[in-house]
Design a protein around this motif. Sequence first.
Motif: not given
Length: 123
Positions: A1-2, A26-33, A49-57, A98-103
């Motif tokens: 991931v770059q 390819r990877t963005f939607s799978m990552t917490v940012m 931080g924000i979750t993968r779908a952007g539902a929680r910050a 990161d490929y995690s479910a949480y921030v």
Amino acid sequence: VQLQASGGGLVQAGGSLRLSCATSRRTFSMTVMAWFRQAPGKEREFVAGITRAGARANYADSVKGRFTISRDNAKSTVYLQMNTLKPEDTAVYYCAADYSAYVHVRSNVYNYWGQGTEVTVSS
């Protein structure tokens, strides 16, 4: 991931900046940012931080009400809108993924980092 961060600069106190961090679609939607920052002589700290779908910050207390994190999955980009900037916001800002479910607020959880963009707020 770059990750490619941009948008930093010099701004007066009370001003605004918007940081952007682009990555591969390819990877963005799978990552917490997240955004972290590091001021001279200080440790790197969590900003937002924000979750993968952007539902929680999540935000650090020091930026709540002033900063807003958002993501555009179609553009594979995460943003940090920074308003009412203060001199103590001066730092190098880094985006992380990161490929995690949480921030997570700990920097050592994130495996992928951008190069940093410098923000300077003058008084």
